[in-house]
Design a protein around this motif. Structure first.
Motif, PDB file in Angstrom:
ATOM      1  N   ARG A 222       0.691  -0.963  -0.024  1.00  0.00           N
ATOM      2  CA  ARG A 222      -0.004  -0.141   0.046  1.00  0.00           C
ATOM      3  C   ARG A 222       0.791   1.260   0.123  1.00  0.00           C
ATOM      4  O   ARG A 222       0.597   2.319  -0.620  1.00  0.00           O
ATOM      5  CB  ARG A 222      -0.900  -0.026   1.380  1.00  0.00           C
ATOM      6  CG  ARG A 222      -1.927  -1.019   1.308  1.00  0.00           C
ATOM      7  CD  ARG A 222      -2.711  -0.873   0.151  1.00  0.00           C
ATOM      8  NE  ARG A 222      -3.729  -1.849   0.059  1.00  0.00           N
ATOM      9  CZ  ARG A 222      -5.015  -1.954   0.554  1.00  0.00           C
ATOM     10  NH1 ARG A 222      -5.334  -0.920   1.118  1.00  0.00           N
ATOM     11  NH2 ARG A 222      -5.961  -3.000   0.388  1.00  0.00           N
ATOM     12  N   ILE A 223       1.933   1.203   0.596  1.00  0.00           N
ATOM     13  CA  ILE A 223       2.857   2.364   0.709  1.00  0.00           C
ATOM     14  C   ILE A 223       4.242   2.048   0.242  1.00  0.00           C
ATOM     15  O   ILE A 223       5.191   1.904   1.088  1.00  0.00           O
ATOM     16  CB  ILE A 223       2.933   2.754   2.353  1.00  0.00           C
ATOM     17  CG1 ILE A 223       1.642   3.019   2.812  1.00  0.00           C
ATOM     18  CG2 ILE A 223       3.863   4.373   2.377  1.00  0.00           C
ATOM     19  CD1 ILE A 223       1.489   3.624   4.118  1.00  0.00           C
ATOM     20  N   ALA A 224       4.353   1.952  -0.930  1.00  0.00           N
ATOM     21  CA  ALA A 224       5.449   1.707  -1.707  1.00  0.00           C
ATOM     22  C   ALA A 224       6.599   2.806  -2.218  1.00  0.00           C
ATOM     23  O   ALA A 224       6.116   3.679  -2.127  1.00  0.00           O
ATOM     24  CB  ALA A 224       5.073   0.887  -3.075  1.00  0.00           C
ATOM     25  N   GLY A 225       7.921   2.427  -2.169  1.00  0.00           N
ATOM     26  CA  GLY A 225       8.555   3.349  -2.353  1.00  0.00           C
ATOM     27  C   GLY A 225       9.560   3.672  -1.470  1.00  0.00           C
ATOM     28  O   GLY A 225       9.395   3.199  -0.208  1.00  0.00           O
ATOM     29  N   GLN A 226      10.949   4.390  -1.833  1.00  0.00           N
ATOM     30  CA  GLN A 226      12.087   4.418  -0.964  1.00  0.00           C
ATOM     31  C   GLN A 226      12.166   6.049  -0.506  1.00  0.00           C
ATOM     32  O   GLN A 226      13.391   6.253  -0.264  1.00  0.00           O
ATOM     33  CB  GLN A 226      13.223   3.778  -1.359  1.00  0.00           C
ATOM     34  CG  GLN A 226      13.060   2.353  -1.855  1.00  0.00           C
ATOM     35  CD  GLN A 226      12.961   1.500  -0.558  1.00  0.00           C
ATOM     36  OE1 GLN A 226      13.434   1.801   0.641  1.00  0.00           O
ATOM     37  NE2 GLN A 226      12.203   0.547  -0.564  1.00  0.00           N
ATOM     38  N   SER A 227      11.210   6.895  -0.766  1.00  0.00           N
ATOM     39  CA  SER A 227      11.335   8.109  -0.370  1.00  0.00           C
ATOM     40  C   SER A 227      11.109   8.427   0.778  1.00  0.00           C
ATOM     41  O   SER A 227      10.624   7.482   1.559  1.00  0.00           O
ATOM     42  CB  SER A 227      10.429   9.082  -1.424  1.00  0.00           C
ATOM     43  OG  SER A 227       9.204   8.737  -0.994  1.00  0.00           O
TER      44      SER A 227
END
Length: 280
Positions: A214-219
């Protein structure tokens, strides 16, 4: 014999003569009017202009339009006949060029597909062989970590459950060896391993799978959201469940009171440890 004479004769004849004269004048006037009317009608007929008819002009215009269309049609057929070979040559050339490019693209795609297939087969073969076989065959690149990653991809739930059990048992062994003066308690180690295998491992596998999907990404905002939900929502729920499970496996009584007594110290210690660790 009763016939008037002298002035009386003129007076007696005046009325009949006047009537006869009036009748003659009326007849003459009626005859003149009829003749004048007929004369006027004849003159109007003679002066009336002949009626105009546009049918010949329309017919002539239509014939001219048909002739012009036929000339245009003949000219177009002539142009098409003259340029047909050139158009045919251009089409054939375009088809040949497309065939050449398509063949080159197909060859490149087949080469890339073969290379990718070879790499996949190599990775699969390395994943199938055991650590002992890899060492025996001298596979320098194959390591225990690669085997573990392969098991995570192949059997994620079981691998994570066993990992949680092993980490819990190892942590309890280390804690009893360094922080406790009491004799070693194997039941305590078993309770930690059983809780990790049956409860903590499967729950964390599902929770982190949903969280990362649901909350993907590496920021930084994404990482902050995942840590906030994990430590603010999952940790306060998971801590009492894990503590109750451990105490139950140890055979403890009055589990609710003991969980309430260590709940906030455990949660605060988790925040101090895992928030920086997850951020890194």
């Amino acid at each position: 014999h009763g016939i008037p004479s002298g002035p009386n004769v003129m007076l007696s004849l005046r009325a009949p003569l006047h009537k006869a004269a009036t009748t003659l004048v009326r007849r003459h006037s009626s005859a003149s009017s009829s003749a004048g009317a007929r004369s006027m009608r004849d003159q109007n007929k003679r002066r009336k202009a002949p009626r105009f008819s546009g049918e010949p002009f329309v017919r002539r215009g239509a014939l001219q339009a048909v002739e012009a269309f036929q000339r245009v049609k003949d000219k177009a057929a002539e142009v098409v006949k003259e340029n047909a070979p050139k158009v045919r040559e251009a089409v054939v050339e375009a088809i040949d060029t497309a065939k050449v490019h398509a063949g080159e693209a197909l060859e490149g795609a087949q080469a890339h597909a073969a290379e990718a297939k070879q790499k996949v087969e190599e990775v699969a073969r390395k994943g199938r062989i055991s650590t002992r076989q890899a060492i025996a065959e001298g596979k320098e690149r194959f390591t225990l970590f690669q085997w573990y990653c392969h098991q995570l991809d192949k059997r994620p739930l079981m691998t994570k459950a066993l990992t949680t059990a092993g980490v819990g048992a190892a942590g309890d062994l280390l804690a009893q060896a360094t922080l406790s003066s009491d004799p070693y308690n194997p039941r305590r180690t078993f309770s930690m391993a059983a809780t990790g295998l049956a409860l903590s491992g499967p729950l964390m596998h599902g929770w982190y799978g949903i969280l990362n999907a649901r909350i993907a990404g590496q920021s930084l905002p994404r990482i902050g959201q995942r840590i906030a939900l994990d430590q603010g929502l999952f940790t306060p729920f998971m801590t009492p469940v894990s503590l109750a499970s451990i105490l139950m496996f140890q055979g403890q009584r009055d589990i609710g009171t003991k969980v309430r007594s260590v709940y906030w110290p455990t949660v605060s210690a988790s925040w101090l440890c895992w928030v920086p660790a997850q951020a890194v």
